[in-house]
Design an enzyme around this catalytic site. Sequence first.
Site, mmCIF file in Angstrom:
data_model
loop_
_atom_site.group_PDB
_atom_site.id
_atom_site.type_symbol
_atom_site.label_atom_id
_atom_site.label_comp_id
_atom_site.label_asym_id
_atom_site.label_seq_id
_atom_site.Cartn_x
_atom_site.Cartn_y
_atom_site.Cartn_z
ATOM 1 N N GLU A 197 -12.005 0.592 -10.537
ATOM 2 C CA GLU A 197 -11.654 -0.620 -11.652
ATOM 3 C C GLU A 197 -12.370 -0.668 -12.733
ATOM 4 O O GLU A 197 -12.064 -0.609 -13.845
ATOM 5 C CB GLU A 197 -11.454 -1.977 -10.865
ATOM 6 C CG GLU A 197 -9.969 -1.977 -9.916
ATOM 7 C CD GLU A 197 -10.491 -1.460 -8.617
ATOM 8 O OE1 GLU A 197 -11.763 -1.362 -8.215
ATOM 9 O OE2 GLU A 197 -9.815 -1.288 -7.835
ATOM 10 N N GLU A 209 -19.390 -4.237 -4.498
ATOM 11 C CA GLU A 209 -17.790 -4.343 -4.169
ATOM 12 C C GLU A 209 -17.779 -5.912 -4.351
ATOM 13 O O GLU A 209 -16.730 -6.229 -4.895
ATOM 14 C CB GLU A 209 -17.769 -4.295 -2.693
ATOM 15 C CG GLU A 209 -16.505 -4.813 -2.107
ATOM 16 C CD GLU A 209 -15.158 -4.070 -2.304
ATOM 17 O OE1 GLU A 209 -15.583 -2.839 -2.892
ATOM 18 O OE2 GLU A 209 -14.318 -4.483 -2.011
ATOM 19 N N GLU A 266 0.646 -1.177 -0.032
ATOM 20 C CA GLU A 266 0.051 -0.028 0.023
ATOM 21 C C GLU A 266 0.968 1.214 0.045
ATOM 22 O O GLU A 266 0.437 2.336 -0.644
ATOM 23 C CB GLU A 266 -0.909 -0.014 1.146
ATOM 24 C CG GLU A 266 -1.874 -1.100 1.638
ATOM 25 C CD GLU A 266 -2.973 -1.203 0.266
ATOM 26 O OE1 GLU A 266 -3.008 -0.277 -0.504
ATOM 27 O OE2 GLU A 266 -3.759 -2.223 0.301
ATOM 28 N N THR A 298 -0.605 0.757 -10.339
ATOM 29 C CA THR A 298 -2.017 0.106 -9.776
ATOM 30 C C THR A 298 -2.840 1.136 -9.063
ATOM 31 O O THR A 298 -4.065 1.156 -8.686
ATOM 32 C CB THR A 298 -1.638 -1.265 -9.052
ATOM 33 O OG1 THR A 298 -3.185 -1.794 -9.155
ATOM 34 C CG2 THR A 298 -1.287 -1.061 -7.577
ATOM 35 N N ASP A 322 -4.428 -10.034 -7.951
ATOM 36 C CA ASP A 322 -4.713 -9.107 -9.197
ATOM 37 C C ASP A 322 -3.384 -8.334 -9.798
ATOM 38 O O ASP A 322 -3.078 -8.542 -10.790
ATOM 39 C CB ASP A 322 -5.778 -8.022 -8.744
ATOM 40 C CG ASP A 322 -5.454 -7.148 -7.348
ATOM 41 O OD1 ASP A 322 -4.574 -7.584 -6.693
ATOM 42 O OD2 ASP A 322 -6.426 -6.647 -6.854
#
Length: 525
Positions: A399, A357, A120, A485, A250
Site C-alpha cells: 500500500e 504492519e 480474497e 484492490t 478499506d
Amino acid sequence: MRLSCVLTLLGLTSYSLAGVTVQKPGLSVPAKYAANRAAAEKIFTTSYAAYKEFAFGHDELLPVSESFEDDLGGWGASLVDAMGTMLVMGLDDLFTETLNFTSQIDFNTPPAAGLVSVFETTIRFVGGLLSAYELSGEQHPILVTKAKQVADKLAFAWVGDNVIPFGHIDFPSNTPNIAVTNIAEAGTLTLEWTTLSKFTNNATYGNLATQSVLHIADLASPLPGLAPQDIDPASGEFDGAYLSWGGGSDSYFEYLLKFARLSNTNNNVYIDTWKTAVDSSIRTLLKTSTVGNHSYLADDNGGEIIHVGSHLACFFPGNWLLGGKLLQNQTIIDFALKLNDGCWNTYASTETGIGPEGFAFISPDGNFTGGGTITPQQLAFNSEHGFYITSSDYIQRPEVLESNFYAWRVTGDTKYLDRAAAAIASFNKFLPATVAFAGLNDVDDFSAGLIDITESFWFAEVLKYLYLTFDDPSHISLDDYVFNTECHPLKAPPALNSYGSGNFIPQKPFTAHTTGAPRPAISPI
Ligand SMILES: *[C@@H]1O[C@H](CO)[C@@H](O)[C@H](O)[C@H]1NC(C)=O
Ligand SMILES: *[C@@H]1O[C@H](CO)[C@@H](O)[C@H](O)[C@H]1NC(C)=O
Ligand SMILES: *[C@@H]1O[C@H](CO)[C@@H](O)[C@H](O)[C@H]1NC(C)=O
Ligand SMILES: *[C@@H]1O[C@H](CO)[C@@H](O)[C@H](O)[C@H]1NC(C)=O
Ligand SMILES: *[C@@H]1O[C@H](CO)[C@@H](O)[C@H](O)[C@H]1NC(C)=O
C-alpha cells in the site's frame, strides 16, 4: 440540454471533449531512474523462477524452506496473481506458460484447505483472470471461462433475499459460513463482477455486487458516508460502530470511487458517498502528530478516537489522489499528499527502510489506542519519528508504494521516484531468502529474521506498482485503467467531464447495536 448531448446529436461523441484527467500531462521518467524499472523486473523474475521451481501450481512459495503453502484454495494463487504483471512487463513467454496452467484450473475440485473467502478469491482469481484477458488482447476466452467458473461458486454467498453476501463458502457443499462479515468483504466485488458481466453478457454478477454496496451506502452510519466495519448478512444491519480506513473496511471505500470511474455510472451514490466519507474523515479522523507534525487518519469507535495506523490503510493517500483528481478537488489532493508523507515516514524511520504492519501515534487530542500503554522504547521511538510501532512485521504489503505510485503519476514530483528507488534497494538488501524474497519479523531489527512466505500480492501488487512507477507513464495510465484492490488493471472508458452530483450525502439518525450473530471463524486479511 448538456453540451455533450448536443455534440452527440451532431454526430460527435462526448469523448471528443477532454474528460477529467488524473495523471500529470506530458510526464516522463528522467533517464537517471531507468535502472530501477529493470531492478523491479529482476526481483519479479527471480521470485517467479523460485515459485516455478519449488511451488508451481500452489498458492504461495516458502522462500526460506524451499517449499509451498496452500491457503487460498490451492488453485495457484501466486501464479494467477502474477499473470498480469508478466503482461505489463512484456514477459510473454512466462505468460504463455501460466496460461497453460490457468486454463486447466478446476474450481469445482474441493479446495486444499478450509472455507474459501469470497473477497480474497474475487480480488485474486476473478480480478487476475479478467485483467489478464484484457491485457493479452482478449485473445484467450478461457480466462473468462475460468473467472465465470469460480464466480458461479462464489455466488452461493448470497442466500435467499439477502443483499449482503456471506464472507466464506464451503465449496464442496456450496454453502456459506453463516457469520458476520465486514464492509470490505461485502463491498469489494463491484469492479470484478461487473467486468465479468460485461464479458459473459450475464448481468447477474454485477447486480449481486452492486446491490450489496448500494445497501451499505443507504444504511444510516455514525458519521456521514463512513459505514461501520462489520455487517450481518442475515439481517443486513451494521454490527457495532467501528470506523476505519484500515483492514476490514478499506476497499469498500476504495471501490465506491473506483466503481464510479470504471463504470462511469450515472448513479451518483457511489462517488457522492465516497466524497462524503472523505469529508467526514477530514473533519473527524485526520490528526497530526505532536512530534514532527505528520498527518495520519485515526479510527473511531463510537465517537472515541483510536490513534492507530497500518500498512494496509496506507492505500488511502493514493485513493484520495485519484478521487481528488476525478472530483477536481484540490483540498482532497493536498490532504492526500500530506497523508502520503505520513505513510512514507513509516518507511523512512526504520532500520531497514521498510514500514511496519501496524503503528500508533500521539496527537494533541490524545494517545488512546484501545490497546496497552506505551512502552518506554515506543515512546523513545515516537520522540524521534512521530509514530511508534505496534506490529513490527513486513509481510510484503504494497500500500505505501501503491500510494507513492499515484503521487508520482499525479504530481510528477521526482521525490516519489527517489522513495520507490529506496524501497527497491531495501528489498534487495533485506528480503532475499534462500531462493526468493521473504517478509521480515521486525522492520526495525533485521536480526529478528525473515518470514518464510512469498505472498501472492508480492507478484501482483508490489512489483507491478514498482515497475510502473519507473515505466513510461503513458503505459497503463491512470487515465485509461482502474486497478482493482489486488493491483489488477481493468480498462476504463474515457473519463467523464465531471463526476458526482456535487452534493454530500445527508446524515441519517444512527443507533449502534450489536446483532449477536456469530463471528467469523476466519479473520479477514
Ligand atoms: C501445457 O502443459 C502440459 C502439462 O500440464 C504440457 O504437457 C504441455 O506441453 C504444455 N503446453 C504448452 C504449450 O506449454
Ligand atoms: C447468470 O449467472 C448466474 C449466477 O451464476 C446464474 O445463476 C444464471 O443462471 C446466469 N444466467 C444466464 C442467463 O446464464
Ligand atoms: C472539496 O473537498 C473538501 C474536503 O472534503 C470539501 O470541504 C469541499 O466542499 C469540496 N469542494 C467541493 C467543491 O465539493
Ligand atoms: C502541521 O500540519 C498542519 C496540517 O498539515 C498544518 O496546517 C499546520 O500548519 C502544521 N503546523 C506546524 C506547526 O507546522
Ligand atoms: C497518554 O494520555 C494519558 C491521558 O491523557 C496521559 O496521562 C499520558 O501521559 C499520555 N501518554 C503519552 C505518552 O503521551
